[in-house]
Motif scaffolding. Structure first.
Motif, mmCIF file in Angstrom:
data_model
loop_
_atom_site.group_PDB
_atom_site.id
_atom_site.type_symbol
_atom_site.label_atom_id
_atom_site.label_comp_id
_atom_site.label_asym_id
_atom_site.label_seq_id
_atom_site.Cartn_x
_atom_site.Cartn_y
_atom_site.Cartn_z
ATOM 1 N N VAL A 79 0.762 -1.254 -0.028
ATOM 2 C CA VAL A 79 0.165 0.031 -0.025
ATOM 3 C C VAL A 79 1.009 1.291 -0.087
ATOM 4 O O VAL A 79 1.973 1.211 0.131
ATOM 5 N N LYS A 133 0.640 12.837 -6.222
ATOM 6 C CA LYS A 133 0.151 12.421 -4.986
ATOM 7 C C LYS A 133 1.309 12.173 -3.961
ATOM 8 O O LYS A 133 2.338 11.744 -4.129
ATOM 9 N N THR A 169 -4.577 11.341 -1.402
ATOM 10 C CA THR A 169 -5.204 10.347 -2.663
ATOM 11 C C THR A 169 -6.177 11.133 -3.335
ATOM 12 O O THR A 169 -6.850 12.145 -2.632
ATOM 13 N N ILE A 235 -13.605 9.981 0.592
ATOM 14 C CA ILE A 235 -13.166 9.741 1.998
ATOM 15 C C ILE A 235 -12.984 10.937 2.766
ATOM 16 O O ILE A 235 -12.191 11.690 2.413
ATOM 17 N N VAL A 282 -8.050 4.816 -7.761
ATOM 18 C CA VAL A 282 -9.495 5.253 -7.727
ATOM 19 C C VAL A 282 -9.544 6.669 -7.034
ATOM 20 O O VAL A 282 -8.710 6.967 -6.165
ATOM 21 N N ASP A 333 3.890 2.421 -6.818
ATOM 22 C CA ASP A 333 4.204 2.241 -5.393
ATOM 23 C C ASP A 333 3.510 1.091 -4.814
ATOM 24 O O ASP A 333 4.134 0.422 -3.479
ATOM 25 N N ASN A 334 2.664 0.199 -5.425
ATOM 26 C CA ASN A 334 2.107 -1.074 -4.951
ATOM 27 C C ASN A 334 1.419 -1.469 -6.197
ATOM 28 O O ASN A 334 1.316 -1.147 -7.116
ATOM 29 N N ASP A 340 -12.078 -1.312 -5.834
ATOM 30 C CA ASP A 340 -11.444 -0.482 -4.762
ATOM 31 C C ASP A 340 -12.653 0.574 -4.442
ATOM 32 O O ASP A 340 -11.916 1.802 -4.211
ATOM 33 N N TRP A 466 -13.799 -4.092 2.514
ATOM 34 C CA TRP A 466 -13.983 -2.887 1.247
ATOM 35 C C TRP A 466 -13.214 -3.247 0.015
ATOM 36 O O TRP A 466 -13.164 -2.219 -0.898
HETATM 37 C C1 NG6 Z 1 -8.724 2.424 1.108
HETATM 38 C C2 NG6 Z 1 -9.706 2.722 0.259
HETATM 39 C C3 NG6 Z 1 -9.121 2.787 -1.111
HETATM 40 C C4 NG6 Z 1 -7.664 3.076 -1.225
HETATM 41 C C5 NG6 Z 1 -7.040 2.748 -0.242
HETATM 42 C C6 NG6 Z 1 -5.532 3.507 -0.134
HETATM 43 C C7 NG6 Z 1 -12.038 2.584 0.680
HETATM 44 C C8 NG6 Z 1 -13.211 1.780 0.884
HETATM 45 N N1 NG6 Z 1 -11.007 2.063 0.219
HETATM 46 O O1 NG6 Z 1 -9.034 2.266 2.387
HETATM 47 O O2 NG6 Z 1 -9.938 3.239 -1.970
HETATM 48 O O3 NG6 Z 1 -7.766 4.743 -0.893
HETATM 49 O O4 NG6 Z 1 -7.287 2.931 1.101
HETATM 50 O O5 NG6 Z 1 -4.849 3.118 -1.381
HETATM 51 O O6 NG6 Z 1 -12.233 3.896 1.327
HETATM 52 S S1 NG6 Z 1 -3.212 3.618 -1.468
HETATM 53 O O7 NG6 Z 1 -2.744 3.124 -2.585
HETATM 54 O O8 NG6 Z 1 -3.204 4.944 -1.399
HETATM 55 O O9 NG6 Z 1 -2.555 2.746 -0.376
#
Ligand code: NG6
Ligand code: CA
Length: 515
Positions: A79, A133, A169, A235, A282, A333-334, A340, A466
């Motif tokens: 992540v 980002k 994000t 979020i 996303v 990054d991952n 998602d 989720w």
């Molecule tokens: C999760 C989010 C996902 C993404 C991730 C982080 C929900 C349902 N899902 O909690 O959409 O944001 O976190 O992704 O909120 S990352 O690539 O930045 O690690």
């Protein structure tokens, strides 16, 4: 001398004096520009040169054909926040307990006193910049930022001369760009308020008003059901923003335009650019001109948009005559995820494409596709052209490797987990590290050596509610896979290989015990 060096010099004067490499001392200064293009959630199999189907990525593929493409390159985590933390600080994120996926109003996770990759370049006389980002927190204290004024601490305090970033994000508020610590195009008529605790009165929420989600629907029951910005649920809660609010379809353009401007402005001096794209995270919502180009819906089209951005950067380097003197790195990054939290139908539209490139797993999880990422390095005349490297390499080592390249010395305690693997990253050492460490979302650690993969036992769900369809791989028993005979990690052979198991555990024990 910048503020940090002045401050640190008092503590460790000798170690911090930037020193010249032998080449520099002789006057033959080798100070190539460095650009790290860090995609978001781009899978091991998502690029043409890594075997993608349906989507074509000619610009990335051209970079690969003029450079070296790595097939065993790793982010340190599956992540974003911990992965980026390690890349920029050279420290494993799991050494700290506050480096998990960050909310949008987190305070600075990399502390101003930490020595960062940007500091390294800045001290070597480079102009340094970050775009896109961020997701590593801003300001002194989480939840207490005033987004209508300059943030008291930000990227300028960790070595970046210039920054044009998204706080976290695409799916987290605040949905605005932040330029050098201030909201870009701040709108005095719409002061910004952000909270991850409670909604603002009068602001409609995505969970109550699906009819307002005119650009992208949130998957029911999964999240992204708080603030609504640009017809997309997010979020976190947010109010205001006015003309400063981003439009998701323009994010790639905004980032690219600012990055190209920085390149042009710095064409006569060495520069370091951390170019972190919003694609293909996303909400996937690429610009109109990329729609329908992959036949795989929005996720595939976001890959096309990513490839366009890479092309824009390489064309600019060519136009300015900088390509030969620039190390260009493309990585992620991952690993990939399909479902998602938004209804973009990513899983159903694959049409034979495998974002994981035949590896097992995905973002969030412990298996290989979580942290094994595409990685391409181009430096014309220096890095072998059109080569494929099987060397085991990790993002955490880029810091020390650049340190060696620049001939600078690391301050004591700086980049503690980063080892020089310059020759592997330059395509010359075919073996690389003895092992790499991968971290999953629940902090489970895995070790991968050339032939083996060990996943430590942990508690946790087989799937996050989720992120349906993504396996975490968490198990209460140790897992061991022979990657040589079982590259898809299908058969747990822990019980049959006690010696290997012991060796792998020892690696983790030793790493955990260090520093
Ligand atoms: C999760 C989010 C996902 C993404 C991730 C982080 C929900 C349902 N899902 O909690 O959409 O944001 O976190 O992704 O909120 S990352 O690539 O930045 O690690
Ligand atoms: Ca990510």
């Amino acid at each position: 001398m910048n503020r940090k060096i002045a401050a640190c010099a008092a503590i460790m004067p000798a170690a911090l004096v930037p020193s010249l490499s032998p080449a520099q001392e002789k006057g033959g200064v080798e100070r190539p520009n460095v650009i790290i293009i860090l995609a978001d959630d781009l899978g091991y199999g998502d690029l043409g040169c890594y075997g993608a189907r349906n989507v074509v990525t000619p610009n990335v593929d051209t970079v690969a054909s003029r450079g070296t493409r790595f097939v065993n390159a790793y982010a340190t985590a599956s992540v974003s926040t911990p992965s980026r933390y390690s890349l920029l600080t050279g420290q494993y994120a799991w050494r700290r307990n506050d480096t998990d996926i960050a909310v949008g109003d987190a305070g600075m996770i990399i502390r101003p006193e930490q020595y960062t990759m940007a500091d390294l370049f800045k001290n070597a006389g480079y102009s340094t910049a970050a775009f896109g980002k961020w997701h590593l927190g801003l300001g002194d204290k989480g939840g207490e930022q005033d987004w209508n004024a300059p943030l008291p601490s930000g990227l300028g305090d960790i070595g970046f001369d210039y920054s044009y970033i998204m706080a976290a994000t695409g799916d987290r508020v605040p949905c605005v760009f932040i330029e050098n610590g201030k909201v870009a195009d701040w709108d005095p008529s719409a002061p910004i308020e952000v909270s991850y605790k409670k909604p603002f009165e009068g602001e409609p929420l995505a969970k109550d008003h699906p009819e307002l989600l005119y650009n992208l629907k949130s998957t029911p029951g999964i999240g992204h059901n708080q603030a609504i910005v640009n017809g997309i649920g997010r979020i976190g809660y947010m109010k205001g923003g006015g003309r400063a609010l981003w439009k998701d379809e323009n994010i790639a353009d905004s980032i690219t335009v600012h990055a190209l401007k920085f390149i042009e402005e710095n064409k006569d001096r060495p520069f370091f650019i951390y170019l972190a794209t919003n694609d293909v995270h996303v909400p996937r919502f690429p610009h109109e001109r990329f729609r329908g180009r992959s036949g795989m819906g929005l996720r595939g089209d976001a890959i096309v948009e990513f490839d366009w951005m890479v092309g824009a950067v390489t064309r600019e380097l060519d136009r300015l005559g900088l390509a030969d003197n620039t190390i260009l790195i493309i990585t992620s990054d991952n690993g990939p995820v399909l479902e998602d939290g938004y209804m973009d139908d990513a899983a159903n539209l694959l049409n034979g494409h495998d974002p994981a490139g035949n590896l097992r797993g995905n973002k969030y999880g412990v298996y290989e596709a979580g942290a094994r990422v595409p990685a391409i390095v181009r430096w014309p005349g220096k890095v072998t052209e059109g080569a494929i490297s099987e060397a085991l390499v990790s993002h955490v080592d880029l810091f020390s490797s650049f340190g060696v390249l620049l001939g600078g010395r690391m301050p004591r305690g700086g980049a503690p987990d980063s080892r020089n693997s310059l020759s592997a990253w330059m395509g010359r050492d075919p073996s690389g590290r003895e092992y790499v460490i991968e971290q999953a979302n629940n902090r489970t650690l895995s070790v991968r050596t050339r032939d083996w993969k060990y996943v430590e036992p942990s508690d946790g769900p087989a799937e996050y509610s989720w992120a349906p369809g993504s396996e975490t791989g968490y198990m209460k028993v140790p897992q061991l896979f022979n990657l040589k005979t079982d590259p898809r990690e299908k058969v747990n052979v822990a019980a049959d290989n006690p010696d290997v198991l012991r060796m792998m555990r020892e690696i983790l024990d030793k790493e955990r015990g260090e520093r």
